[in-house]
Write a protein that holds these residues in place. Structure first.
Motif, PDB file in Angstrom:
ATOM      1  N   ASN A  52       0.800  -1.396  -0.078  1.00 32.25           N
ATOM      2  CA  ASN A  52       0.038   0.073   0.016  1.00 32.25           C
ATOM      3  C   ASN A  52       0.894   1.287  -0.125  1.00 32.25           C
ATOM      4  N   TYR A  53       1.813   1.418   0.948  1.00 34.42           N
ATOM      5  CA  TYR A  53       2.843   2.482   1.091  1.00 34.42           C
ATOM      6  C   TYR A  53       3.554   2.594  -0.295  1.00 34.42           C
ATOM      7  N   PHE A  54       4.278   1.379  -0.799  1.00 38.44           N
ATOM      8  CA  PHE A  54       4.749   1.397  -2.041  1.00 38.44           C
ATOM      9  C   PHE A  54       4.017   2.200  -3.189  1.00 38.44           C
ATOM     10  N   LEU A  55       2.812   1.660  -3.330  1.00 36.79           N
ATOM     11  CA  LEU A  55       1.863   2.160  -4.383  1.00 36.79           C
ATOM     12  C   LEU A  55       1.511   3.567  -4.106  1.00 36.79           C
ATOM     13  N   LYS A  56       1.264   3.934  -2.730  1.00 39.43           N
ATOM     14  CA  LYS A  56       0.938   5.377  -2.559  1.00 39.43           C
ATOM     15  C   LYS A  56       1.972   6.360  -3.038  1.00 39.43           C
ATOM     16  N   ARG A  57       3.204   5.840  -2.802  1.00 42.36           N
ATOM     17  CA  ARG A  57       4.515   6.615  -2.979  1.00 42.36           C
ATOM     18  C   ARG A  57       4.758   6.652  -4.608  1.00 42.36           C
ATOM     19  N   VAL A  62       2.990  12.735  -8.699  1.00 44.98           N
ATOM     20  CA  VAL A  62       2.395  13.284  -9.706  1.00 44.98           C
ATOM     21  C   VAL A  62       0.749  13.471  -9.158  1.00 44.98           C
ATOM     22  N   CYS A  63       0.656  13.432  -8.037  1.00 43.07           N
ATOM     23  CA  CYS A  63      -0.779  13.920  -7.388  1.00 43.07           C
ATOM     24  C   CYS A  63      -0.623  14.145  -5.686  1.00 43.07           C
TER      25      CYS A  63
ATOM     26  N   PHE B  69      16.776  13.710 -13.480  1.00 39.82           N
ATOM     27  CA  PHE B  69      17.432  14.853 -12.472  1.00 39.82           C
ATOM     28  C   PHE B  69      16.422  15.402 -11.352  1.00 39.82           C
ATOM     29  N   ALA B  70      15.059  15.416 -11.873  1.00 37.52           N
ATOM     30  CA  ALA B  70      14.030  15.934 -11.051  1.00 37.52           C
ATOM     31  C   ALA B  70      13.768  14.918  -9.918  1.00 37.52           C
ATOM     32  N   ALA B  71      13.822  13.760 -10.202  1.00 31.13           N
ATOM     33  CA  ALA B  71      13.756  12.744  -8.984  1.00 31.13           C
ATOM     34  C   ALA B  71      14.871  12.472  -8.064  1.00 31.13           C
ATOM     35  N   LEU B  72      16.054  12.738  -8.652  1.00 30.65           N
ATOM     36  CA  LEU B  72      16.963  12.587  -7.635  1.00 30.65           C
ATOM     37  C   LEU B  72      17.128  13.831  -6.700  1.00 30.65           C
ATOM     38  N   PHE B  73      16.991  14.831  -7.293  1.00 29.03           N
ATOM     39  CA  PHE B  73      17.047  16.189  -6.502  1.00 29.03           C
ATOM     40  C   PHE B  73      15.684  16.122  -5.721  1.00 29.03           C
ATOM     41  N   ALA B  74      14.424  15.745  -6.041  1.00 33.84           N
ATOM     42  CA  ALA B  74      13.524  15.625  -5.326  1.00 33.84           C
ATOM     43  C   ALA B  74      13.602  14.757  -4.037  1.00 33.84           C
ATOM     44  N   SER B  75      14.334  13.615  -4.419  1.00 32.43           N
ATOM     45  CA  SER B  75      14.636  12.614  -3.327  1.00 32.43           C
ATOM     46  C   SER B  75      15.468  13.181  -2.124  1.00 32.43           C
ATOM     47  N   CYS B  76      16.529  13.952  -2.701  1.00 32.98           N
ATOM     48  CA  CYS B  76      17.716  14.611  -1.718  1.00 32.98           C
ATOM     49  C   CYS B  76      16.705  15.566  -0.661  1.00 32.98           C
ATOM     50  N   ILE B 137      11.970   5.908  -1.521  1.00 38.01           N
ATOM     51  CA  ILE B 137      11.519   7.309  -2.028  1.00 38.01           C
ATOM     52  C   ILE B 137      12.277   7.451  -3.366  1.00 38.01           C
ATOM     53  N   THR B 138      13.536   7.139  -3.448  1.00 39.23           N
ATOM     54  CA  THR B 138      14.263   7.394  -4.747  1.00 39.23           C
ATOM     55  C   THR B 138      13.755   6.448  -5.922  1.00 39.23           C
ATOM     56  N   VAL B 139      13.542   5.353  -5.453  1.00 38.20           N
ATOM     57  CA  VAL B 139      12.949   4.222  -6.474  1.00 38.20           C
ATOM     58  C   VAL B 139      11.578   4.790  -6.851  1.00 38.20           C
ATOM     59  N   THR B 140      10.715   4.992  -6.033  1.00 37.91           N
ATOM     60  CA  THR B 140       9.464   5.407  -6.577  1.00 37.91           C
ATOM     61  C   THR B 140       9.291   6.776  -7.431  1.00 37.91           C
ATOM     62  N   ASN B 141      10.167   7.734  -6.898  1.00 41.59           N
ATOM     63  CA  ASN B 141      10.397   9.092  -7.755  1.00 41.59           C
ATOM     64  C   ASN B 141      10.942   8.589  -9.063  1.00 41.59           C
ATOM     65  N   LEU B 142      11.938   7.854  -9.107  1.00 39.78           N
ATOM     66  CA  LEU B 142      12.455   7.563 -10.593  1.00 39.78           C
ATOM     67  C   LEU B 142      11.438   7.075 -11.423  1.00 39.78           C
ATOM     68  N   ILE B 143      10.722   6.242 -10.985  1.00 40.00           N
ATOM     69  CA  ILE B 143       9.646   5.383 -11.861  1.00 40.00           C
ATOM     70  C   ILE B 143       8.738   6.476 -12.178  1.00 40.00           C
ATOM     71  N   THR B 144       8.150   7.129 -11.276  1.00 41.97           N
ATOM     72  CA  THR B 144       6.996   7.934 -11.740  1.00 41.97           C
ATOM     73  C   THR B 144       7.454   9.248 -12.560  1.00 41.97           C
ATOM     74  N   TYR B 145       8.560   9.853 -12.142  1.00 42.68           N
ATOM     75  CA  TYR B 145       9.019  11.016 -12.760  1.00 42.68           C
ATOM     76  C   TYR B 145       9.572  10.609 -14.142  1.00 42.68           C
ATOM     77  N   SER B 146      10.070   9.356 -14.421  1.00 41.62           N
ATOM     78  CA  SER B 146      10.489   8.940 -15.896  1.00 41.62           C
ATOM     79  C   SER B 146       9.412   8.694 -16.587  1.00 41.62           C
ATOM     80  N   ILE B 147       8.186   8.069 -16.280  1.00 41.01           N
ATOM     81  CA  ILE B 147       7.153   7.807 -17.012  1.00 41.01           C
ATOM     82  C   ILE B 147       6.738   9.209 -17.722  1.00 41.01           C
ATOM     83  N   PHE B 148       6.299  10.237 -16.594  1.00 44.69           N
ATOM     84  CA  PHE B 148       5.853  11.746 -16.994  1.00 44.69           C
ATOM     85  C   PHE B 148       6.676  12.220 -17.541  1.00 44.69           C
TER      86      PHE B 148
END
Lengths: 169, 168
Positions: A52-57, A62-63, B69-76, B137-148
């Protein structure tokens, strides 16, 4: 010699049709995965907290995920706000219609026109001209998502079709 | 420095800074990263006035670079803010997650995951830093930021090319 029109389309047309079909299938699959992700609290209520937490993150960059602005179904809210959900649903509808029917791709001006309702809804609800409405946010999101997906699909198709034509040459 | 990296670095940093502003996400929502990617392509185009048309491939690469870059900076930024404040969204959401696991009796896997989350929260509250949290947080940021970023790159390239064709 008599020149007769061939019944078979040129190889480049077949290649571009095949590429286009493949792109649409891939896009629909990706959209489904993305939408299943944010519907996870509603569809899979018995998932563990780390998932849940991973997906929320995943959706948080983007939201804003404000619970008051998220669509609730059976006391479980989506992981994205109504506007974002609308954009993704609109994109999915566009992906399905593009696969089933021959629809014209939108021009740049239609993309900008589709952005206007969403833009004005954000501005008006932010400055308090009217209060935030999930239906309005979702509706304007659907319009924008639909058009932006078709615009995007057109660009991706052009890119890959050109590549496949160049390869065939 | 390569002409592709500089606009991506500048716009990625700008996008990451904007994400830290409270309330910004309410307005920009999912458009922040695509707009940053678009801005980077615009800057790239400005830096090369002779370039008439930007290839979609270049747009994708620029969008992806901006997003990384945005994902790495945002994570930092998030790690630094967590270190200073010794709290994060995880700390506030853990009691709720715990009650859900208890109420629904989700089994040993769920209990294990809540233990892992608790360990992360304990690390954050005591040291202000958890390696697993930083990784997550770094992994999730990298995934989402990259797609968008990629999506923003494709759309911005198309818009800029169309504008260019109209002006020629």
């Amino acid at each position: 010699m008599l020149l007769t029109k061939s019944k078979n389309p040129p190889i480049t047309v077949i290649a571009s049709n095949y590429t286009s079909f493949l792109i649409k299938i891939i896009m629909i699959s990706l959209m489904f995965i993305w939408i299943l992700g944010f519907l996870q609290p509603i569809l899979f209520t018995e998932s563990d907290s780390l998932t849940n937490y991973f997906l929320k993150r995943i959706y948080s960059p983007v939201c804003h995920q404000e619970s008051s602005k998220c669509i609730n179904i059976a006391n479980h809210s989506m992981l994205v706000c109504a506007r974002c959900a609308g954009i993704y649903f609109g994109a999915l509808v566009a992906a399905i219609t593009a696969l089933l029917f021959q629809i014209p791709y939108p021009k740049l001006k239609y993309l900008l026109i589709a952005l206007l309702p969403l833009f004005f809804d954000v501005i008006f609800s932010s400055i308090g001209i009217y209060s935030y409405s999930k239906i309005l946010a979702c509706g304007t999101g659907i319009i924008f998502g639909y058009i932006v997906f078709l615009f995007l699909l057109n660009e991706i198709e052009n890119f890959f079709t050109l590549k496949s034509i160049k390869r065939n040459e | 420095m390569n002409k592709k990296y500089l606009p991506a670095l500048v716009c990625g940093f700008g996008g990451a800074v904007l994400t830290t502003i409270p309330g910004m996400e309410n307005i920009a929502c999912c458009l922040l990263t695509p707009v940053a990617a678009g801005a980077s392509i615009f800057l790239y185009k400005k830096s090369q006035p002779d370039l008439l048309k930007i290839g979609t491939g270049t747009g994708v690469i620029l969008g992806l670079l901006t997003a990384i870059f945005a994902a790495l900076f945002a994570s930092c930024f998030e790690i630094i803010i967590t270190y200073i404040t010794k709290t994060s969204d995880l700390v506030t959401s853990i009691p709720q997650a715990e009650s859900v696991v208890k109420d629904m009796n989700l089994g040993p896997a769920a209990k294990e995951s809540i233990e892992l989350l608790k360990r992360m929260v304990a690390d954050i509250q005591s040291n202000g830093f958890s390696i697993l949290y930083a990784f997550l947080i770094t992994v999730t940021n990298l995934i989402t930021y990259s797609i968008f970023g990629i999506l923003g790159g494709v759309i911005a390239t198309a818009i800029l090319n169309k504008k260019n064709i109209n002006s020629v």
